[in-house]
Design an enzyme around this catalytic site. Structure first.
Site, PDB file in Angstrom:
ATOM      1  CG  ASN A 167      -8.665  -9.221  -9.131  1.00  0.00           C
ATOM      2  OD1 ASN A 167      -8.411 -10.425  -9.177  1.00  0.00           O
ATOM      3  ND2 ASN A 167      -7.738  -8.297  -9.171  1.00  0.00           N
ATOM      4  N   PRO A 169     -11.567 -13.344 -12.791  1.00  0.00           N
ATOM      5  CG  PRO A 169     -13.737 -14.050 -12.335  1.00  0.00           C
ATOM      6  CD  PRO A 169     -12.855 -12.855 -12.269  1.00  0.00           C
ATOM      7  CE  LYS A 190      -8.499 -21.540  -3.327  1.00  0.00           C
ATOM      8  NZ  LYS A 190      -9.811 -20.867  -3.317  1.00  0.00           N
ATOM      9  N   GLY A 242      -2.844 -13.076  -5.973  1.00  0.00           N
ATOM     10  CA  GLY A 242      -3.635 -12.675  -4.815  1.00  0.00           C
ATOM     11  C   GLY A 242      -2.862 -11.691  -3.963  1.00  0.00           C
ATOM     12  CB  SER A 243      -3.392 -10.609  -0.509  1.00  0.00           C
ATOM     13  OG  SER A 243      -3.369 -11.865   0.142  1.00  0.00           O
ATOM     14  CB  THR A 244       1.744  -8.929  -0.507  1.00  0.00           C
ATOM     15  OG1 THR A 244       1.725  -8.252  -1.768  1.00  0.00           O
ATOM     16  CG2 THR A 244       3.185  -9.105  -0.068  1.00  0.00           C
ATOM     17  CD  GLU A 264      -0.297 -10.206 -10.699  1.00  0.00           C
ATOM     18  OE1 GLU A 264       0.073  -9.241  -9.987  1.00  0.00           O
ATOM     19  OE2 GLU A 264      -1.457 -10.367 -11.081  1.00  0.00           O
ATOM     20  CG  LEU A 265       2.399 -11.601  -4.636  1.00  0.00           C
ATOM     21  CD1 LEU A 265       3.510 -11.637  -3.611  1.00  0.00           C
ATOM     22  CD2 LEU A 265       1.356 -12.664  -4.344  1.00  0.00           C
ATOM     23  CD  GLN A 296     -13.687  -5.089  -6.545  1.00  0.00           C
ATOM     24  OE1 GLN A 296     -14.083  -5.719  -5.585  1.00  0.00           O
ATOM     25  NE2 GLN A 296     -14.357  -5.059  -7.665  1.00  0.00           N
ATOM     26  CB  CYS A 298      -2.764  -6.563  -8.916  1.00  0.00           C
ATOM     27  SG  CYS A 298      -2.891  -7.163 -10.590  1.00  0.00           S
ATOM     28  CB  SER A 299      -2.472  -3.023 -12.817  1.00  0.00           C
ATOM     29  OG  SER A 299      -3.815  -3.084 -13.258  1.00  0.00           O
TER      30      SER A 299
HETATM   31  P1  NDP Z   1      -6.214 -13.713  -1.089  1.00  0.00           P
HETATM   32  O1  NDP Z   1      -4.802 -13.483  -1.392  1.00  0.00           O
HETATM   33  O2  NDP Z   1      -6.622 -14.077   0.283  1.00  0.00           O
HETATM   34  O3  NDP Z   1      -6.803 -14.888  -2.021  1.00  0.00           O
HETATM   35  C1  NDP Z   1      -6.313 -15.239  -3.300  1.00  0.00           C
HETATM   36  C2  NDP Z   1      -6.546 -16.730  -3.528  1.00  0.00           C
HETATM   37  O4  NDP Z   1      -5.759 -17.502  -2.612  1.00  0.00           O
HETATM   38  C3  NDP Z   1      -7.986 -17.178  -3.291  1.00  0.00           C
HETATM   39  O5  NDP Z   1      -8.307 -18.225  -4.183  1.00  0.00           O
HETATM   40  C4  NDP Z   1      -7.927 -17.670  -1.857  1.00  0.00           C
HETATM   41  O6  NDP Z   1      -8.989 -18.507  -1.541  1.00  0.00           O
HETATM   42  C5  NDP Z   1      -6.576 -18.371  -1.842  1.00  0.00           C
HETATM   43  N1  NDP Z   1      -5.945 -18.545  -0.542  1.00  0.00           N
HETATM   44  C6  NDP Z   1      -6.210 -17.898   0.627  1.00  0.00           C
HETATM   45  N2  NDP Z   1      -5.363 -18.333   1.597  1.00  0.00           N
HETATM   46  C7  NDP Z   1      -4.552 -19.274   1.042  1.00  0.00           C
HETATM   47  C8  NDP Z   1      -3.459 -20.079   1.509  1.00  0.00           C
HETATM   48  N3  NDP Z   1      -3.036 -20.012   2.778  1.00  0.00           N
HETATM   49  N4  NDP Z   1      -2.841 -20.907   0.656  1.00  0.00           N
HETATM   50  C9  NDP Z   1      -3.241 -20.975  -0.639  1.00  0.00           C
HETATM   51  N5  NDP Z   1      -4.275 -20.261  -1.147  1.00  0.00           N
HETATM   52  C10 NDP Z   1      -4.913 -19.406  -0.330  1.00  0.00           C
HETATM   53  O7  NDP Z   1      -7.020 -12.471  -1.558  1.00  0.00           O
HETATM   54  P2  NDP Z   1      -8.486 -12.050  -1.088  1.00  0.00           P
HETATM   55  O8  NDP Z   1      -9.412 -12.534  -2.084  1.00  0.00           O
HETATM   56  O9  NDP Z   1      -8.784 -12.446   0.315  1.00  0.00           O
HETATM   57  O10 NDP Z   1      -8.370 -10.475  -1.132  1.00  0.00           O
HETATM   58  C11 NDP Z   1      -7.748  -9.794  -0.035  1.00  0.00           C
HETATM   59  C12 NDP Z   1      -6.867  -8.691  -0.564  1.00  0.00           C
HETATM   60  O11 NDP Z   1      -5.864  -9.244  -1.394  1.00  0.00           O
HETATM   61  C13 NDP Z   1      -7.589  -7.699  -1.458  1.00  0.00           C
HETATM   62  O12 NDP Z   1      -8.279  -6.755  -0.737  1.00  0.00           O
HETATM   63  C14 NDP Z   1      -6.436  -7.154  -2.229  1.00  0.00           C
HETATM   64  O13 NDP Z   1      -5.772  -6.183  -1.476  1.00  0.00           O
HETATM   65  C15 NDP Z   1      -5.534  -8.346  -2.428  1.00  0.00           C
HETATM   66  N6  NDP Z   1      -5.738  -9.017  -3.738  1.00  0.00           N
HETATM   67  C16 NDP Z   1      -4.830  -8.831  -4.711  1.00  0.00           C
HETATM   68  C17 NDP Z   1      -5.038  -9.391  -5.947  1.00  0.00           C
HETATM   69  C18 NDP Z   1      -4.099  -9.184  -7.074  1.00  0.00           C
HETATM   70  O14 NDP Z   1      -4.478  -9.384  -8.230  1.00  0.00           O
HETATM   71  N7  NDP Z   1      -2.868  -8.813  -6.807  1.00  0.00           N
HETATM   72  C19 NDP Z   1      -6.227 -10.164  -6.259  1.00  0.00           C
HETATM   73  C20 NDP Z   1      -7.123 -10.322  -5.146  1.00  0.00           C
HETATM   74  C21 NDP Z   1      -6.857  -9.772  -3.947  1.00  0.00           C
HETATM   75  P3  NDP Z   1     -10.414 -17.887  -1.114  1.00  0.00           P
HETATM   76  O15 NDP Z   1     -10.471 -16.462  -1.509  1.00  0.00           O
HETATM   77  O16 NDP Z   1     -11.382 -18.709  -1.863  1.00  0.00           O
HETATM   78  O17 NDP Z   1     -10.478 -18.016   0.367  1.00  0.00           O
END
Ligand code: NDP
Length: 494
Positions: A167, A169, A190, A242-244, A264-265, A296, A298-299
């Site tokens: 969201n 990068p 990564k 990323g996601s929780t 940071e979830l 898109q 988190c906040s």
């Molecule tokens: P993810 O949490 O799946 O991905 C975040 C990062 O983690 C990506 O680089 C992803 O790789 C990587 N990843 C995925 N699985 C693993 C694992 N098991 N171990 C280590 N790294 C991993 O978010 P998504 O992009 O799939 O988005 C899904 C939902 O997550 C969104 O709809 C939103 O609700 C939430 N989200 C929250 C964010 C925030 O800022 N709090 C940011 C983005 C998403 P890759 O994507 O390349 O597969």
């Protein structure tokens, strides 16, 4: 030295290697292992990235380990000089970085440009901290025993695995790389598979700015590659955004070796509009809080809580503002909102919306897509009125342009509604009453509270949340400390 990034002049397509390790590009062992990169505004394939395999992830971590001593043994001032140079180089390359973000994420130019400015400010901030030797030097402690001396030392944690989403990068990568490098850590980054060209440009800029080989390494791939990285025994620290759901997996993997983690979830944050608020201003803040970056974030303050007395007025102005949004590709004049990042993300948001409506949520009004949105991953913003507090649109992080509005009568009721979530990232309060603002600030469960301001972010101000929103803080001094270990020493004077 090899460049990390290849853009074909004939059609502008990008070709990304599986990994860049100690300055050398590595192709995938299996050329089928990879993914297409899309232009989010057109859906068109604009490139391909190869995926790293287990051996390449291992090599990247080992390269970071090999580069660690030389980098952490430099003076902080010398590392700060490199960080200043990175900031300067990002600013000089603003046009290319902004254009790439517009291309892969469909961000409007103003938003893409703001992200570049944020990255510049972050590198400059940590570069400036490098000049404060007290943050890195050993200092003495006054102890209540004159037969001993006490000392305190901060040292680099070691090799940091940095995993970022799609969201923001530029921003999330800068928030992690800058403090890590300032402390003397080396890193393996990564990026998300959807937006990695942005990080490849950033890596190229860092190499040219004088980051030594092995200090910043990059591995491409999906979650599997991220999982290999966090499980690697030579990784000392993980910083994940990323996601929780994935944050939980990362924390479980980290537990094996007791790796340090910053997570940071997600969030499901509230914006509260009191009866005394300037309603036009409150609508502007609601618009930005819910629909910037197409929601898109988190906040995202996607739960808007409005006092009964001003609810009708707020909704009327909000509706006009949402209908006036120009939702279009980045090159469109006066564009205010772009597409979602991918087909999958739009499908996910639309499915949640359908589920919420099926469970009784009422759509009050929506925006409209510009005629130019014939392709790509666009979605019109949607505002839901008075959902049940058990409705999925009220409880779950939607991560798209969907906002809920609920009314309240008393401050206690508003606070209870805002805190009715297991997340706790941010909150916004709109009021002209300073005393009430302070009461809200103290009562809201959030890592950052904005009062009458848009979502201002400064590198000096820590970022992170409570509960399911994560662990630890990025940015600020806490962000620096999160890449350091603390050691104490007590020595006999004798
Ligand atoms: P993810 O949490 O799946 O991905 C975040 C990062 O983690 C990506 O680089 C992803 O790789 C990587 N990843 C995925 N699985 C693993 C694992 N098991 N171990 C280590 N790294 C991993 O978010 P998504 O992009 O799939 O988005 C899904 C939902 O997550 C969104 O709809 C939103 O609700 C939430 N989200 C929250 C964010 C925030 O800022 N709090 C940011 C983005 C998403 P890759 O994507 O390349 O597969």
């Amino acid at each position: 030295m090899a460049t990390q990034f290849e853009q074909r002049p004939e059609d502008g397509s990008v070709m990304l290697p599986a990994a860049t390790i100690a300055g050398t590009r590595y192709g995938a062992s299996n050329r089928e292992a990879g993914n297409a990169i899309h232009n989010a505004s057109t859906g068109e394939v604009i490139g391909w990235q190869e995926h790293a395999d287990a051996a390449q992830v291992d090599a990247a971590v080992r390269a970071a380990q090999a580069a660690l001593d030389a980098w952490r043994n430099r003076t902080p001032a010398s590392r700060g000089k490199v960080l200043h140079k990175i900031a300067e180089s990002i600013a000089a390359d603003r046009a290319r970085l902004s254009a790439m973000q517009q291309r892969v994420s469909g961000k409007p130019p103003l938003e893409a440009d703001t992200d570049v400015s944020d990255a510049v400010a972050t590198f400059n901030y940590y570069a400036d901290l490098c000049a404060d030797i007290s943050l890195f030097a050993t200092d003495t402690l006054a102890l209540p025993d004159d037969t001993v001396t006490g000392e305190r030392q901060y040292e680099a944690v070691g090799v940091a695995a940095l995993i970022v989403p799609w969201n923001f990068p530029m921003v999330t990568s800068a928030w992690k790389i800058a403090p890590a490098l300032a402390t003397g850590c080396t890193v393996v980054l990564k990026p998300s598979e959807f937006t990695s060209p942005v990080e490849h440009l950033l890596a190229e800029i860092m190499t040219a700015a004088g980051v030594p080989d092995g200090v910043v390494n990059l591995v491409n791939g999906s979650g599997e590659v991220g999982a290999l990285l966090v499980a690697h025994p030579l990784v000392d620290k993980i910083s994940f955004t990323g996601s929780t759901a994935v944050g939980r997996k990362v924390m479980q993997a980290a537990a094996q070796d007791m790796k340090r983690v910053t997570l940071e979830l997600g969030g499901k944050s509230a914006l509260i509009v009191r009866a005394d608020a300037d309603i036009e201003h409150a609508v502007a803040l609601a618009l930005g809080g819910a629909f910037a970056n197409a929601g898109q974030m988190c906040s995202a303050t996607s739960r808007i809580i409005v006092h009964d007395d001003v609810y009708r007025k707020f909704m009327a102005i909000f509706e006009a503002a949402v209908r006036a949004l120009v939702i279009a590709p980045p090159q469109t004049e006066n564009v205010s909102m772009g597409p979602l990042v991918s087909h999958a993300q739009r499908a996910r948001v639309q499915a949640l919306l359908e589920q919420g409506v099926a469970d009784g949520a009422t759509i009050a009004f929506s925006g409209a897509l510009d005629n130019a949105c014939t392709e790509g991953f666009f979605m019109a913003p949607v505002v839901v009125a008075e959902p049940d507090t058990a409705n999925v649109l009220w409880t779950d992080e939607v991560f798209g342009p969907v906002a809920c509005v609920k009314s309240f009568r008393t401050d206690d009721e508003a606070i209870a509604l805002a805190n009715d979530t297991r997340y706790g990232l941010v909150a916004t309060v709109v009021t002209r009453d300073g005393g009430a603002a302070r009461r809200y600030r103290n009562a809201l469960r959030a890592g950052l509270v904005w009062i009458n301001t848009p979502q201002l972010i400064f590198p000096q101000v820590c970022w992170g949340g409570l509960g399911l929103s994560g662990i630890g803080r990025e940015l600020g001094l806490a962000g620096l400390r999160s890449y350091q270990e603390l050691r104490h020493c007590i020595a006999s004077r004798g």
